[in-house]
Write a protein that holds these residues in place. Structure first.
Motif, PDB file in Angstrom:
ATOM      1  N   SER A  47      36.803 -10.521 -11.289  1.00 40.59           N
ATOM      2  CA  SER A  47      37.483  -9.305 -11.735  1.00 40.59           C
ATOM      3  C   SER A  47      36.695  -8.095 -11.258  1.00 40.59           C
ATOM      4  CB  SER A  47      37.602  -9.276 -13.264  1.00 40.59           C
ATOM      5  OG  SER A  47      36.334  -9.084 -13.852  1.00 40.59           O
ATOM      6  N   PRO A  51      35.800  -5.381 -12.972  1.00 40.40           N
ATOM      7  CA  PRO A  51      34.712  -5.005 -13.880  1.00 40.40           C
ATOM      8  C   PRO A  51      33.462  -5.868 -13.730  1.00 40.40           C
ATOM      9  CG  PRO A  51      36.796  -4.928 -15.042  1.00 40.40           C
ATOM     10  CD  PRO A  51      37.069  -5.549 -13.716  1.00 40.40           C
ATOM     11  N   GLU A  73      41.966   3.976 -12.107  1.00 41.89           N
ATOM     12  CA  GLU A  73      41.326   3.189 -13.157  1.00 41.89           C
ATOM     13  C   GLU A  73      41.714   3.752 -14.522  1.00 41.89           C
ATOM     14  OE1 GLU A  73      39.345   0.609 -12.202  1.00 41.89           O
ATOM     15  OE2 GLU A  73      37.485   0.589 -13.367  1.00 41.89           O
ATOM     16  N   GLU A 101      39.326  -4.026 -23.792  1.00 45.59           N
ATOM     17  CA  GLU A 101      39.378  -5.475 -23.594  1.00 45.59           C
ATOM     18  C   GLU A 101      40.809  -5.982 -23.520  1.00 45.59           C
ATOM     19  OE1 GLU A 101      38.145  -9.765 -25.556  1.00 45.59           O
ATOM     20  OE2 GLU A 101      36.995  -7.980 -26.145  1.00 45.59           O
ATOM     21  N   GLY A 152      42.030  -5.068 -20.132  1.00 49.14           N
ATOM     22  CA  GLY A 152      41.383  -5.907 -19.128  1.00 49.14           C
ATOM     23  C   GLY A 152      42.007  -7.292 -19.081  1.00 49.14           C
ATOM     24  N   ARG A 153      42.291  -7.859 -20.258  1.00 57.02           N
ATOM     25  CA  ARG A 153      42.938  -9.170 -20.315  1.00 57.02           C
ATOM     26  C   ARG A 153      44.372  -9.106 -19.783  1.00 57.02           C
ATOM     27  NH1 ARG A 153      40.340 -13.149 -23.218  1.00 57.02           N
ATOM     28  NH2 ARG A 153      38.522 -12.502 -24.440  1.00 57.02           N
ATOM     29  N   HIS A 203      44.451  -5.052 -16.033  1.00 51.69           N
ATOM     30  CA  HIS A 203      44.228  -3.672 -15.592  1.00 51.69           C
ATOM     31  C   HIS A 203      42.749  -3.471 -15.270  1.00 51.69           C
ATOM     32  CE1 HIS A 203      48.218  -2.077 -16.768  1.00 51.69           C
ATOM     33  NE2 HIS A 203      48.146  -2.988 -17.722  1.00 51.69           N
ATOM     34  N   GLY A 204      42.464  -2.587 -14.315  1.00 54.45           N
ATOM     35  CA  GLY A 204      41.104  -2.165 -14.065  1.00 54.45           C
ATOM     36  C   GLY A 204      40.712  -1.125 -15.100  1.00 54.45           C
ATOM     37  N   VAL A 205      39.641  -1.382 -15.859  1.00 57.00           N
ATOM     38  CA  VAL A 205      39.266  -0.531 -16.981  1.00 57.00           C
ATOM     39  C   VAL A 205      37.783  -0.210 -16.924  1.00 57.00           C
ATOM     40  CG1 VAL A 205      39.332  -0.262 -19.492  1.00 57.00           C
ATOM     41  CG2 VAL A 205      40.980  -1.768 -18.370  1.00 57.00           C
ATOM     42  N   PHE A 262      35.713  -8.003 -18.857  1.00 64.11           N
ATOM     43  CA  PHE A 262      37.024  -7.362 -18.930  1.00 64.11           C
ATOM     44  C   PHE A 262      37.000  -5.868 -18.613  1.00 64.11           C
ATOM     45  CE2 PHE A 262      36.537 -10.710 -22.103  1.00 64.11           C
ATOM     46  CZ  PHE A 262      37.395 -11.645 -21.568  1.00 64.11           C
ATOM     47  N   MET A 263      35.820  -5.302 -18.431  1.00 63.80           N
ATOM     48  CA  MET A 263      35.748  -3.857 -18.195  1.00 63.80           C
ATOM     49  C   MET A 263      34.457  -3.510 -17.480  1.00 63.80           C
ATOM     50  SD  MET A 263      34.945  -2.857 -22.171  1.00 63.80           S
ATOM     51  CE  MET A 263      35.948  -4.239 -22.734  1.00 63.80           C
ATOM     52  N   ASN A 264      34.461  -2.358 -16.837  1.00 67.61           N
ATOM     53  CA  ASN A 264      33.281  -1.832 -16.169  1.00 67.61           C
ATOM     54  C   ASN A 264      32.430  -1.098 -17.204  1.00 67.61           C
ATOM     55  OD1 ASN A 264      31.422  -0.537 -14.550  1.00 67.61           O
ATOM     56  ND2 ASN A 264      32.908   0.726 -13.462  1.00 67.61           N
TER      57      ASN A 264
END
Length: 363
Positions: free
Chosen positions: A30, A32, A59, A101, A104-105, A108-110, A132-134
């Motif tokens: 992913s 993230p 994003e 989260e 992200g699941r 989506h790019g978060v 699930f995220m950056n």
């Protein structure tokens, strides 16, 4: 360095201008997770150039709380002023983090922007969140404690009492966000909870207006409604519960006419879409082009835990809207995700995916 970090370095050597999304695709990761690998390599001094970290466009930037939630489930009737037998558990939470989260699941790019301590609580949150995220822009402060929330639930899973330590978010100031302006200017959508100071909310509101970026505001509680900006200009979605709506409109909301009046008042403040959630009564919604409407809650046989259901609702609404769906379909997605989360012991249900949500909406 671990094997993944070595693989990232190999890709950068091949093409220093490769985007993080391209690298993530090549490594079957992913975005993230890839971003966190890059951050680790930067901290190790293995990467010093910046060509590869051009800001990701479109994003979703979630700005707000990331807490460690502790839950106590009381056996029998909750009694104040005395000891209650209970079982306990902990999980990661925070409105901004929970929404991140969920999204992200949902593929989506978060990116999460928050403040935290340099402590064990943050390490727990980081481990659970980074798939699930950056988290590269999280500001860890040595003299602060990571946010925490402790909830006492009755046998029906309803909240009986809660306490929160959220002082760290008072340090989530515009001066911190301005260090990441390049990333903010390239955002596709901002989602803010009102753990953020009022001046921070106002700053993001102005960035959203100036850059034409969608802005979602999600209150955390009635006492924090004073952190709203003076108007809702530039706010694409304002999603609150009934108590929070009463605080801002200044009158009781206890029948359909009251909900319609409150929706119109919030639209007049400048919001484009407004949703007021009403628990078992469902939700009331309106937009600048759609008259106030009521949507019934989904029937659920047994509530496991109410924690996270509101965040699940917001996330699925925004997910569906970003996928180009109508207001009605977006709200149906939100109600479906909220129902499934109410029936789960988890704050963010681990089985959630974009494909699963589609199937659940058709049931």
């Amino acid at each position: 360095m671990n094997e993944r970090e070595q693989a990232v370095l190999a890709l950068i050597r091949q093409n220093p201008f490769m985007s993080q999304q391209e690298m993530a695709d090549k490594m079957n990761l992913s975005r993230p997770v890839l971003a966190n690998l890059v951050s680790s390599l930067t901290k190790q001094g293995k990467i010093v150039g910046r060509a590869y970290i051009l800001p990701e466009e479109n994003e979703i930037i979630c700005i707000g709380g990331a807490n460690l939630d502790r839950k106590f489930h009381v056996r029998g009737t909750v009694q104040l002023g005395t000891s209650n037998p209970a079982s306990s558990s902990f999980s990661v939470g925070g409105v901004g983090r929970n929404i991140a989260e969920n999204l992200g699941r949902l593929n989506h790019g978060v990116t999460l922007l928050t403040t935290a301590g340099k402590d064990a609580d943050w390490l727990v949150i980081q481990e659970a969140s980074e798939p699930f995220m950056n988290l590269r822009y999280v500001e860890q402060l040595p003299d602060a404690a990571t946010g925490s929330y402790t909830a006492i639930m009755d046998e029906q899973g309803e909240l009986a009492l809660a306490v929160a330590n959220m002082e760290v978010y008072d340090l989530l100031l515009p001066s911190l966000l301005k260090q990441h302006e390049a990333m903010l200017m390239n955002a596709g959508c901002f989602i803010m909870d009102l753990n953020c100071p009022k001046e921070t909310v106002a700053y993001i509101q102005q960035v959203a207006i100036a850059r034409g970026i969608s802005l979602v505001i999600v209150p955390v509680s009635s006492p924090k409604m004073n952190r709203l900006p003076d108007t809702l200009q530039g706010v694409t979605w304002f999603i609150c519960n009934t108590d929070e709506a009463e605080t801002i409109v200044g009158h009781a909301i206890d029948n359909e006419a009251h909900y319609e009046k409150a929706l119109q008042q919030l639209l007049l403040l400048g919001a484009e879409h407004v949703i007021i959630t009403a628990g078992g009564k469902g939700v009331y919604a309106a937009s600048t082009s759609i008259a106030p409407s009521h949507f019934a809650a989904k029937v659920i046989e047994k509530i496991e835990d109410v924690t996270g259901a509101g965040d699940a609702f917001v996330s699925a609404v925004i997910h569906s809207w970003l996928r180009g769906q109508t207001l009605e379909t977006s709200i149906d997605a939100g109600l479906t995700n909220a129902k499934k989360t109410l029936g789960s012991p988890y704050t963010v249900r681990p089985e959630l995916s974009e494909e699963l949500l589609k199937i659940e909406m058709e049931e």
